[in-house]
Design a protein around this motif. Structure first.
Motif, PDB file in Angstrom:
ATOM      1  N   ALA A 136       0.902  -1.227   0.189  1.00  0.00           N
ATOM      2  CA  ALA A 136      -0.002   0.018   0.193  1.00  0.00           C
ATOM      3  C   ALA A 136       0.898   1.334   0.088  1.00  0.00           C
ATOM      4  O   ALA A 136       0.274   2.430  -0.286  1.00  0.00           O
ATOM      5  N   TYR A 137       2.252   0.955   0.165  1.00  0.00           N
ATOM      6  CA  TYR A 137       2.830   2.417   0.565  1.00  0.00           C
ATOM      7  C   TYR A 137       3.099   3.399  -0.576  1.00  0.00           C
ATOM      8  O   TYR A 137       2.598   4.509  -0.479  1.00  0.00           O
ATOM      9  N   SER A 138       3.070   2.819  -1.886  1.00  0.00           N
ATOM     10  CA  SER A 138       3.188   3.554  -2.967  1.00  0.00           C
ATOM     11  C   SER A 138       1.844   4.442  -3.163  1.00  0.00           C
ATOM     12  O   SER A 138       2.044   5.766  -3.595  1.00  0.00           O
ATOM     13  N   ARG A 139       0.921   3.643  -3.110  1.00  0.00           N
ATOM     14  CA  ARG A 139      -0.222   4.065  -3.226  1.00  0.00           C
ATOM     15  C   ARG A 139      -0.706   5.350  -2.427  1.00  0.00           C
ATOM     16  O   ARG A 139      -1.199   6.750  -2.627  1.00  0.00           O
ATOM     17  N   LEU A 140      -0.195   5.228  -1.162  1.00  0.00           N
ATOM     18  CA  LEU A 140      -0.549   6.078  -0.073  1.00  0.00           C
ATOM     19  C   LEU A 140       0.031   7.552  -0.376  1.00  0.00           C
ATOM     20  O   LEU A 140      -0.342   8.583  -0.145  1.00  0.00           O
ATOM     21  N   CYS A 141       1.511   7.163  -0.597  1.00  0.00           N
ATOM     22  CA  CYS A 141       2.225   8.347  -0.705  1.00  0.00           C
ATOM     23  C   CYS A 141       1.677   9.004  -2.043  1.00  0.00           C
ATOM     24  O   CYS A 141       1.932  10.327  -2.052  1.00  0.00           O
ATOM     25  N   LEU A 142       1.541   8.479  -3.199  1.00  0.00           N
ATOM     26  CA  LEU A 142       1.118   9.210  -4.432  1.00  0.00           C
ATOM     27  C   LEU A 142      -0.033   9.827  -4.386  1.00  0.00           C
ATOM     28  O   LEU A 142      -0.137  11.054  -5.117  1.00  0.00           O
ATOM     29  N   GLN A 143      -0.914   9.472  -3.569  1.00  0.00           N
ATOM     30  CA  GLN A 143      -2.214  10.281  -3.400  1.00  0.00           C
ATOM     31  C   GLN A 143      -1.927  11.808  -3.043  1.00  0.00           C
ATOM     32  O   GLN A 143      -2.287  12.882  -3.477  1.00  0.00           O
TER      33      GLN A 143
END
Ligand SMILES: Cc1cc2nc3c(=O)[nH]c(=O)nc-3n(C[C@H](O)[C@H](O)[C@H](O)COP(=O)(O)OP(=O)(O)OC[C@H]3O[C@@H](n4cnc5c(N)ncnc54)[C@H](O)[C@@H]3O)c2cc1C
Length: 394
Positions: free
Chosen positions: A325-332
């Motif tokens: 989930a890390y990328s998705r959370l940061c990219l938001q």
């Protein structure tokens, strides 16, 4: 050498991550290619978002910032001979903290070393191995020797020019980039700032920014072509240009000795995803914003809050799902900040060869924004920063 988390880079991202992991009993080693003196003198960002300053306080890194930092309740937009103050406190009840990035770095390095943590200075990571497996290795050069640091996870916090992002096979990442046809010539000067709050000036001759690092240190910038040679800009020429672009009734720019002069190219850049196997990227290693929105350092801190939580879950509960989930959370957040930084930049800079239409449209945009409480509120929300998720951060 072995550790739980191998961190490449002692910038704000790597140092904060090591500090937050240490507070939860998770061990790390930081590799930094420069010396301690070098990273503690490197002048870069200086504006911290509301929640970023609060986060540093919460994790015990805020004592000197509270004493020496400058709390700003607004900024000024100067254009067409007028100055409009954006009142953050009145619009969104938030503020920003002006405190140099090199001071944040000093505070973080001291905290890490006092806690017995390991930062290897003048240790350059040269190769990453086994990222797809469970024990990746960072090969680094230190004191003329090649050494190996084995860990469960590698945090790539090594900035835009580091090796972490470049170690990901091209087929596994997508990059998005936009370059701007201008750069910032910046000076740090021993001069009292001519304004208590920052001034963003849009002028026919190009953009100018008045900022500061302390009550006696001014940080000033002018827009120049990216091909500019600093040798063509002696101090007096810079001061003269700043005076022209920042001019306003009753405004007086104090001059003083220039202690640093630099050129910053302007670029927007995003890598997706920010993870490959056991390598996770954070900060400038994964993304770059043009500095107009004052977001680079803040975005690095936001990444680290997500990364730290993912690592707590992994080391404390054996849960690897937060890595997914890390990328998705940061990219938001990253894409919202990319938009804001692009918007501030293109609204305030003059583009070489732009049509007279663009010039008038830009002034129209500034009139529209400064004439609308809704638009100013949006600007204030983004400048002071989107809310950070403080869960699990103690
Ligand atoms: C010249 C300049 C001016 C800037 N001005 C502003 C500004 O005015 N406002 C603003 O908001 N932002 C500014 N920024 C952006 C802001 O400073 C960055 O967003 C912020 O530093 C990001 O932190 P980071 O920890 O991700 O990366 P960095 O601070 O870049 O830290 C990365 C670290 O990794 C180290 N490293 C790199 N490669 C290796 C390797 N192979 N092995 C070991 N160590 C390595 C580097 O030496 C560095 O210490 C500026 C950036 C630059 C470069």
């Amino acid at each position: 050498m072995q550790t739980q988390v191998a961190i490449i880079g002692a910038g704000p991202a790597g140092l904060l991550l090591a500090h937050m992991l240490h507070r939860r009993g998770i061990e790390s080693v930081i590799l930094e290619r420069h010396s301690r003196a070098y990273i503690e003198r490197r002048i870069r960002a200086g504006v911290m978002e509301h929640d970023v300053a609060a986060l540093l306080e919460r994790v015990g890194l805020g004592a000197r910032m509270r004493r020496e930092g400058l709390v700003h309740q607004g900024i000024n937009l100067r254009f067409a001979g007028r100055t409009v103050r954006v009142d953050f406190a009145g619009l969104v009840g938030r503020s920003v903290m002006v405190y140099g990035q090199h001071e944040v770095v000093k505070d973080m390095v001291r905290a890490r070393l006092e806690a017995g943590g390991t930062i290897l200075f003048e240790a350059e990571a040269v190769r990453l191995e086994g990222l797809e497996g469970e024990r990746p290795v960072v090969v680094f050069r230190h004191g003329g020797l090649e050494e190996r640091l084995e860990a469960a996870v590698v945090a790539g916090c090594d900035g835009f020019h580091g090796i972490a992002r470049r170690s990901i096979p091209a087929a596994h990442i997508t990059t998005f980039e936009r370059r701007y046809p201008y750069a910032w010539l910046g000076i740090l000067a021993e001069a009292r700032p001519a304004s208590e709050e920052l001034i963003y000036a849009r002028h026919e001759r190009g953009f100018a920014l008045l900022s500061m690092r302390s009550p006696t240190l001014s940080r000033l910038y002018i827009q120049v072509p990216p091909t500019t040679d600093l040798a063509d800009w002696p101090d007096e020429r810079i001061w003269d240009e700043l005076e022209l672009r920042l001019a306003a009734p009753g405004f007086h720019l104090e001059r003083g000795p220039v202690v640093q002069k630099d050129l910053t190219v302007m670029r927007s850049f995003v890598t997706e995803p920010m993870r490959y196997g056991r390598l996770l990227l954070a900060g400038d290693a994964a993304h770059i914003v043009p500095p107009t929105g004052a977001k680079g350092l803040n975005l690095a801190v936001a990444d680290v809050t997500h990364l730290a939580r993912a690592l707590f879950a992994f080391f404390e509960r054996g849960d690897e799902r937060p890595f997914e989930a890390y990328s998705r959370l940061c990219l938001q957040r990253i894409w919202q900040v990319q938009h804001f930084s692009w918007w501030m930049t293109t609204m305030l800079h003059r583009e070489e060869g732009a049509l007279p239409f663009d010039h008038h449209r830009q002034l129209g945009e500034l009139e529209a924004v400064t004439g609308s409480r809704a638009a100013l509120t949006w600007l204030a929300e983004h400048y002071t920063g989107l809310p950070l998720d403080f869960s699990e951060i103690a």
